[in-house]
Design a protein around this motif. Structure first.
Motif, PDB file in Angstrom:
ATOM      1  N   GLY A  35       0.003   2.805  -0.266  1.00 39.55           N
ATOM      2  CA  GLY A  35      -0.523   2.735   1.177  1.00 39.55           C
ATOM      3  C   GLY A  35      -1.350   3.825   1.160  1.00 39.55           C
ATOM      4  N   GLU A  78      -5.472   3.808   2.133  1.00 38.22           N
ATOM      5  CA  GLU A  78      -5.915   4.223   3.456  1.00 38.22           C
ATOM      6  C   GLU A  78      -7.062   5.345   2.685  1.00 38.22           C
ATOM      7  OE1 GLU A  78      -4.327   3.942   6.221  1.00 38.22           O
ATOM      8  OE2 GLU A  78      -4.593   5.445   7.620  1.00 38.22           O
ATOM      9  N   ILE A 137      -7.565  -2.514  11.635  1.00 38.06           N
ATOM     10  CA  ILE A 137      -7.477  -1.506  10.467  1.00 38.06           C
ATOM     11  C   ILE A 137      -8.483  -0.308  10.940  1.00 38.06           C
ATOM     12  CG2 ILE A 137      -8.030  -0.893   8.341  1.00 38.06           C
ATOM     13  CD1 ILE A 137      -7.370  -3.699   7.528  1.00 38.06           C
ATOM     14  N   PRO A 158      -4.814   3.904  13.158  1.00 43.63           N
ATOM     15  CA  PRO A 158      -4.748   4.711  11.869  1.00 43.63           C
ATOM     16  C   PRO A 158      -3.284   4.514  11.319  1.00 43.63           C
ATOM     17  CG  PRO A 158      -5.576   6.069  13.947  1.00 43.63           C
ATOM     18  CD  PRO A 158      -5.121   4.651  14.294  1.00 43.63           C
ATOM     19  N   GLY A 159      -3.395   4.319  10.179  1.00 44.73           N
ATOM     20  CA  GLY A 159      -1.862   4.212   9.531  1.00 44.73           C
ATOM     21  C   GLY A 159      -1.738   2.760   8.981  1.00 44.73           C
ATOM     22  N   LEU A 160      -2.498   1.754   9.483  1.00 46.83           N
ATOM     23  CA  LEU A 160      -2.035   0.494   9.313  1.00 46.83           C
ATOM     24  C   LEU A 160      -2.133  -0.092   7.912  1.00 46.83           C
ATOM     25  CD1 LEU A 160      -1.331  -1.902  11.390  1.00 46.83           C
ATOM     26  CD2 LEU A 160      -3.722  -2.740  11.140  1.00 46.83           C
ATOM     27  N   LEU A 161      -3.097   0.488   7.067  1.00 48.49           N
ATOM     28  CA  LEU A 161      -3.226   0.204   5.730  1.00 48.49           C
ATOM     29  C   LEU A 161      -2.219   0.861   4.961  1.00 48.49           C
ATOM     30  CD1 LEU A 161      -7.143   0.206   4.687  1.00 48.49           C
ATOM     31  CD2 LEU A 161      -5.518  -1.624   4.590  1.00 48.49           C
ATOM     32  N   LEU A 162      -1.881   2.258   5.516  1.00 48.93           N
ATOM     33  CA  LEU A 162      -0.898   2.844   4.933  1.00 48.93           C
ATOM     34  C   LEU A 162       0.451   2.319   4.875  1.00 48.93           C
ATOM     35  CD1 LEU A 162      -0.145   5.795   3.838  1.00 48.93           C
ATOM     36  CD2 LEU A 162       0.249   6.424   5.934  1.00 48.93           C
ATOM     37  N   LEU A 163       0.882   1.611   6.049  1.00 48.59           N
ATOM     38  CA  LEU A 163       2.255   0.928   6.143  1.00 48.59           C
ATOM     39  C   LEU A 163       2.283  -0.529   5.342  1.00 48.59           C
ATOM     40  CD1 LEU A 163       2.052  -1.103   8.632  1.00 48.59           C
ATOM     41  CD2 LEU A 163       2.999   1.144   9.889  1.00 48.59           C
ATOM     42  N   PHE A 175      11.611   2.505  10.214  1.00 48.04           N
ATOM     43  CA  PHE A 175      11.681   3.618   9.318  1.00 48.04           C
ATOM     44  C   PHE A 175      10.193   3.749   8.692  1.00 48.04           C
ATOM     45  CE2 PHE A 175      12.077   5.012   4.807  1.00 48.04           C
ATOM     46  CZ  PHE A 175      12.642   5.964   4.926  1.00 48.04           C
ATOM     47  N   ILE A 176       9.585   2.431   8.327  1.00 48.23           N
ATOM     48  CA  ILE A 176       8.422   2.425   7.683  1.00 48.23           C
ATOM     49  C   ILE A 176       7.364   3.186   8.658  1.00 48.23           C
ATOM     50  CG2 ILE A 176       6.323   1.236   7.150  1.00 48.23           C
ATOM     51  CD1 ILE A 176       8.549  -0.950   5.732  1.00 48.23           C
ATOM     52  N   VAL A 208       7.610   6.773   8.830  1.00 48.03           N
ATOM     53  CA  VAL A 208       7.165   7.651   7.561  1.00 48.03           C
ATOM     54  C   VAL A 208       5.831   7.523   7.663  1.00 48.03           C
ATOM     55  CG1 VAL A 208       7.132   7.298   5.067  1.00 48.03           C
ATOM     56  CG2 VAL A 208       9.272   6.928   6.304  1.00 48.03           C
ATOM     57  N   ALA A 209       5.191   6.449   7.999  1.00 54.88           N
ATOM     58  CA  ALA A 209       3.729   6.471   7.930  1.00 54.88           C
ATOM     59  C   ALA A 209       3.083   7.512   9.024  1.00 54.88           C
ATOM     60  CB  ALA A 209       3.120   4.874   8.577  1.00 54.88           C
ATOM     61  N   VAL A 267       3.188  10.781   7.210  1.00 53.29           N
ATOM     62  CA  VAL A 267       2.214  10.851   6.351  1.00 53.29           C
ATOM     63  C   VAL A 267       0.842  11.278   7.090  1.00 53.29           C
ATOM     64  CG1 VAL A 267       0.914   9.723   4.572  1.00 53.29           C
ATOM     65  CG2 VAL A 267       3.392   9.421   4.857  1.00 53.29           C
ATOM     66  N   LEU A 268       0.641  10.401   8.123  1.00 53.80           N
ATOM     67  CA  LEU A 268      -0.835  10.688   8.759  1.00 53.80           C
ATOM     68  C   LEU A 268      -0.802  12.090   9.346  1.00 53.80           C
ATOM     69  CD1 LEU A 268      -1.042   7.419  10.729  1.00 53.80           C
ATOM     70  CD2 LEU A 268      -2.336   8.197   8.868  1.00 53.80           C
ATOM     71  N   GLU A 288      -4.309  13.413  10.198  1.00 55.63           N
ATOM     72  CA  GLU A 288      -5.479  12.313  10.579  1.00 55.63           C
ATOM     73  C   GLU A 288      -5.153  11.585  11.923  1.00 55.63           C
ATOM     74  OE1 GLU A 288      -6.073   9.129   7.373  1.00 55.63           O
ATOM     75  OE2 GLU A 288      -5.322  10.919   5.995  1.00 55.63           O
TER      76      GLU A 288
END
Lengths: 171, 190
Positions: free
Chosen positions: A16, A20, B41, B45-50, B105-106, B109-110, B113-114, B119
């Motif tokens: 991911g 990003e 996307i 923010p974070g959509l691609l991350l999760l 949970f995802i 976590v995402a 991370v952001l 970000e």
């Protein structure tokens, strides 16, 4: 079950984060977004085929990690041939769909990205499958239980990294 | 199996299934590359991350439900009928709870991370999207999986062969689609 799912989700966050950092490029070239699920899914399929077949051979007692073993050679040959077929189809399709979605990548660019990352993934699948079946055997685990989840998850994560690296190289 | 399979035979045997899942993957990719998904996307923010974690969860949760159902059928402890049998109900409920818990949970976590990378991003937005996408895929996957496994078993098909392709094919296509639905609904609510 739940702790395992959570641990795997954390691992998937690595792919991911790569996606990003790659966001700008992906948004400009929709062909690349088309490639993301396909490349990773196909690598997973190739991995399941190879691991399932090697595990069966292991249980039948014909598995031996050696280049002269006819079963190992047949599996490696089949996975490479499947990869060549599928990733050329993917290259054509991703380019065409990307065009429809308003992308501007040349055919050879999308085709090269699909083929190069696909072949790199196939080599990864082959190596990981052989290594994990051998390792499971040495460590006393049934390769039917261990190899498919390990190889498919590693392919998910490394697949995005490979796609990212190859795109960098080609574009 | 005294003789060895040749590469050609393995190729012929495996190609159809791979091509089917390729078509599904291309569908998923097309939704992902569509204009509204790209707008999503960009705005979330974070959509691609999760995304990878969300898609991988479908395999873990519903793949194991399918495996459990088919083992139960073979052992004779589950009857392939659409009555609310206690075992079937428990298996379904457990995967529903697992699926929803992991989805939230995802999202968390995402968000973390952001936050760590400075970000920005909204926890409420990410959790909302994951709840909607997780719930819709649970409804679809549970109903299709139970139906296909039961009907397939009654018609003499091996459910072990049906579960994998169903989970990967539907999971990827509808996972991405429901993610888009989640983005739309949350965008409309917030």
């Amino acid at each position: 079950m739940l702790p395992l799912l959570m641990a795997l989700s954390l691992l998937q966050m690595v792919s991911g984060s790569v996606l990003e950092t790659f966001e700008e490029t992906l948004l400009v070239y929709p062909s690349l977004l088309v490639l993301v699920p396909v490349q990773i899914g196909t690598a997973g399929n190739l991995a399941s085929i190879m691991c399932a077949r090697l595990s069966t051979q292991f249980h039948l007692g014909t598995f031996e990690l050696h280049p002269s073993n006819p079963d190992v050679r047949a599996n490696v040959g089949a996975v490479l041939a499947l990869a060549l077929t599928i990733f050329s189809l993917v290259g054509v399709a991703a380019w065409a769909i990307g065009r429809v979605l308003g992308g501007s990548l040349a055919f050879w660019q999308v085709f090269a990205i699909s083929m190069l990352s696909g072949l790199a993934l196939a080599l990864l699948v082959i190596t990981l499958s052989l290594v994990s079946v051998t390792a499971s055997f040495r460590l006393g685990y049934d390769p039917d239980d261990t190899t498919i989840p390990i190889v498919t998850n590693v392919c998910d994560v490394v697949g995005v990294l490979i796609l990212f690296a190859v795109t960098r190289l080609v574009l | 199996m005294a003789t060895h399979d040749s590469a050609r035979e393995i190729y012929r045997g495996a190609l159809p299934a791979i091509v089917v899942s390729l078509v599904a993957g291309l569908f998923a990719g097309t939704i992902l590359g569509s204009e509204s998904m790209r707008a999503g996307i960009q705005s979330v923010p974070g959509l691609l991350l999760l995304l990878p974690a969300f898609l991988a969860t479908r395999g873990g949760v519903y793949g194991s439900l399918g495996a459990r159902l088919s083992s139960g059928l073979y052992q004779g402890v589950i009857e392939p009928r659409f009555e609310l049998d206690e075992r079937v109900a428990h298996a379904i409920l457990a995967s529903f709870i697992n699926g929803m818990t992991v989805s939230v949970f995802i999202a968390v976590v995402a968000f973390l991370v952001l936050l760590a990378f400075g970000e920005g991003g909204s926890l409420l937005q990410l959790v909302g999207i994951m709840l909607i996408a997780g719930f819709l895929s649970a409804l679809l996957m549970l109903s299709v999986l139970v139906t296909v496994v039961f009907v397939g078993y009654r018609r003499g098909l091996d459910p072990d062969n049906l579960v994998g392709p169903i989970v990967t094919t539907l999971g990827d296509v509808f996972g991405v689609l429901f993610l888009l639905v989640g983005v739309r609904i949350v965008g409309w609510l917030m």
